[in-house]
Scaffold this active site. Structure first.
Site, mmCIF file in Angstrom:
data_model
loop_
_atom_site.group_PDB
_atom_site.id
_atom_site.type_symbol
_atom_site.label_atom_id
_atom_site.label_comp_id
_atom_site.label_asym_id
_atom_site.label_seq_id
_atom_site.Cartn_x
_atom_site.Cartn_y
_atom_site.Cartn_z
ATOM 1 N N ASP A 6 5.055 6.546 -11.610
ATOM 2 C CA ASP A 6 5.968 7.169 -10.645
ATOM 3 C C ASP A 6 5.390 8.530 -10.268
ATOM 4 O O ASP A 6 5.263 9.419 -11.107
ATOM 5 C CB ASP A 6 7.345 7.325 -11.319
ATOM 6 C CG ASP A 6 8.424 7.722 -10.334
ATOM 7 O OD1 ASP A 6 8.118 7.833 -9.132
ATOM 8 O OD2 ASP A 6 9.570 7.929 -10.773
ATOM 9 N N ASP A 99 5.692 5.455 -3.628
ATOM 10 C CA ASP A 99 5.290 6.350 -4.723
ATOM 11 C C ASP A 99 5.526 5.751 -6.112
ATOM 12 O O ASP A 99 5.589 6.482 -7.089
ATOM 13 C CB ASP A 99 6.004 7.698 -4.600
ATOM 14 C CG ASP A 99 7.514 7.570 -4.641
ATOM 15 O OD1 ASP A 99 8.006 6.436 -4.572
ATOM 16 O OD2 ASP A 99 8.201 8.592 -4.736
ATOM 17 N N GLU A 100 5.649 4.445 -6.193
ATOM 18 C CA GLU A 100 5.870 3.802 -7.492
ATOM 19 C C GLU A 100 5.104 2.492 -7.567
ATOM 20 O O GLU A 100 5.003 1.772 -6.566
ATOM 21 C CB GLU A 100 7.349 3.450 -7.673
ATOM 22 C CG GLU A 100 8.266 4.599 -7.967
ATOM 23 C CD GLU A 100 9.689 4.101 -8.115
ATOM 24 O OE1 GLU A 100 10.005 3.500 -9.138
ATOM 25 O OE2 GLU A 100 10.463 4.295 -7.164
#
Lengths: 385, 82
Positions: A6, A99-100
């Site tokens: 993350d 973003d993960e």
């Protein structure tokens, strides 16, 4: 083992890396000046209580020295794409959002792998990420949030997170948290020790699945192939509110073009068309239309949403419009009937793929509203998936 | 950042699979690049644009290389300069 990676305050961290004069300062990334909401706040800004979803005005009230940066989504997409390429070298990758990501590293040492890719990302972009490690995705995702920023947290057994509230578990939303609390289920300990029929009565089959995953009795696999989309949509927030019919229709046509282009790119067509309208004061509603014959064509989508918007009285200026097409199926039927039309669109789409979306358009939207496109939560880097 | 969008002349080093701008000329001034703080690639259709956030003399600049046309642009400049 499965890793959940993350990125820490992703958009804000990128802006701080790109502009070193922002380092150490409270930064908020927002869609457009004044009118929009904050999409990411840096850790410095979070200390003042600035959060994602607040308006810029609210953020500035809490933190008068807040540096507001206009989002540059192309920069974030490009960064995400490169980061996913880095992560993909270390195992089986599932891109979860911009973003993960989940990473199945098999029997490799999670700590060594994490140190290695964290260094690569830091050297290349000067940004950090937090990593959760567990035997399944649910616990790995939970773990990555337990030590932020730049964290590394391993959950070997569900007992390691017994005291964590169920609200932290991915897949348990606010409403479910309230329902679970009513029967005394507040922590993960309560959840995995509850009678299964209680979980099932509140959460249905998804709750049963989550129950067994948390107990480690079934595995949720890293899935590198993205699921087929359930709907395809686009929306635009305008720099100034729209009120005149002509400019509203122009914006709707532009949205219809984008949605139709994406439908054809995915070789899909849909029967259910939704129009989302948000007034100046944030009052939001949607209008729906369903038809037997599926659509993939901007003119048809436009004619439907035009009818939808004409069916109501617009009482306030509009700040956002969105179109979404769902009930999707493979684009076969229409092609059988409209071969010429389909061929024509193929040419238009080819030009757009070669020269960019705005290279060709219809006369109605000659003067385009050039929109700073936000990243959808469903966004995936094309090359990865 | 303030929008500029001026075409500029740039001295560049090609090497190690990278394109590193060294200095650029803008409004008759030669601006030496002290640091490339960020770089990213934008694709619009099959056109590729390389973006650079750069620092010179305490100011942030955003320059773009249009790889297809072999042209450089000064896109934006830190608010403190103009």
């Amino acid at each position: 083992m499965i890793l959940h990676v993350d990125m820490d305050a992703f958009f804000a961290s990128i802006e701080q890396a790109a502009n070193p004069f922002l380092k150490g300062l409270p930064v908020a990334v927002a869609g457009a000046k004044k009118r929009s909401v904050i999409t990411t706040a840096s850790y410095e800004a979070r200390k003042y209580g600035v959060k994602t979803g607040m308006t810029v005005v609210e953020g500035l009230k809490l933190c008068p020295v807040l540096k507001v940066v206009i989002a540059d989504f192309k920069k974030y997409e490009a960064t995400s794409r490169e980061i996913m390429e880095i992560l993909g070298k270390y195992g089986l990758l599932e891109v979860y959002s911009v973003d993960e990501a989940f990473l199945d590293i098999g029997l490799a040492d999670p700590e060594k792998v994490t140190i290695s890719f964290k260094k690569e990302i830091k050297d290349r972009f000067d940004i950090t990420c937090s990593v959760g490690v567990a035997k399944n995705k649910v616990l790995a995702k939970l773990a990555s949030g337990l030590e932020k920023p730049d964290g590394f947290f391993v959950v070997n057994d569900v007992k390691d997170v017994y005291d964590v509230p169920v609200s932290e578990v991915c897949g348990i939303g606010k409403k479910t948290v309230r329902k679970l609390a009513l029967v005394g289920i507040v922590t993960i300990r309560d959840f995995v020790n509850a009678p299964l029929h209680v979980i099932k009565s509140i959460m249905g089959i998804n709750g049963v699945r989550l129950f067994y995953i948390l107990k480690g009795e079934i595995k949720d696999y890293v899935n590198p192939v993205p699921d087929k989309p359930k709907s395809i949509g686009n929306s635009m927030t305008f720099d100034r509110d729209l009120f005149h019919k002509a400019e509203i229709e122009k914006a709707l046509f532009q949205l219809a073009e984008k949605v139709a282009f994406r439908l054809r790119k995915e070789m899909l067509e849909g029967r259910h068309i939704s129009l989302i309208v948000r007034y100046k004061d944030f009052e939001t509603f949607s209008l729906q239309y369903r038809q037997e014959m599926p659509v993939y064509d901007e003119k048809e989508i436009f004619s439907i949403v035009k009818k939808l918007i004409s069916s109501i009285e617009l009482v306030k200026p509009i700040r956002l419009l969105g179109i979404s097409v769902s009930d999707l199926s493979p684009a076969i039927q229409q092609r059988l009937f409209d071969r010429n039309l389909y061929e024509r669109y193929k040419v238009i789409d080819k030009i757009r793929e070669r020269w960019g979306f705005n290279a060709i358009t219809w006369g109605i939207v000659k003067d385009k509203y050039l929109h700073n496109k936000p990243i959808s939560p469903a966004w995936r880097p094309e090359k990865i998936c | 950042m303030l929008e500029v969008n001026d075409k500029i002349r740039v001295a560049t080093i090609f090497g190690n699979g990278k394109v590193d701008p060294v200095w650029f000329e803008w409004k008759g001034r030669k601006i030496r690049i002290e640091k490339i703080s960020y770089r990213w690639k934008e694709k619009e259709g099959s056109c590729v644009y390389m973006h650079y956030s750069i620092i010179s003399n305490g100011t942030l600049y955003h320059i773009i290389w249009d790889r297809e046309r072999m042209e450089w642009y000064l896109k934006e400049i830190g608010d403190d300069v103009l």
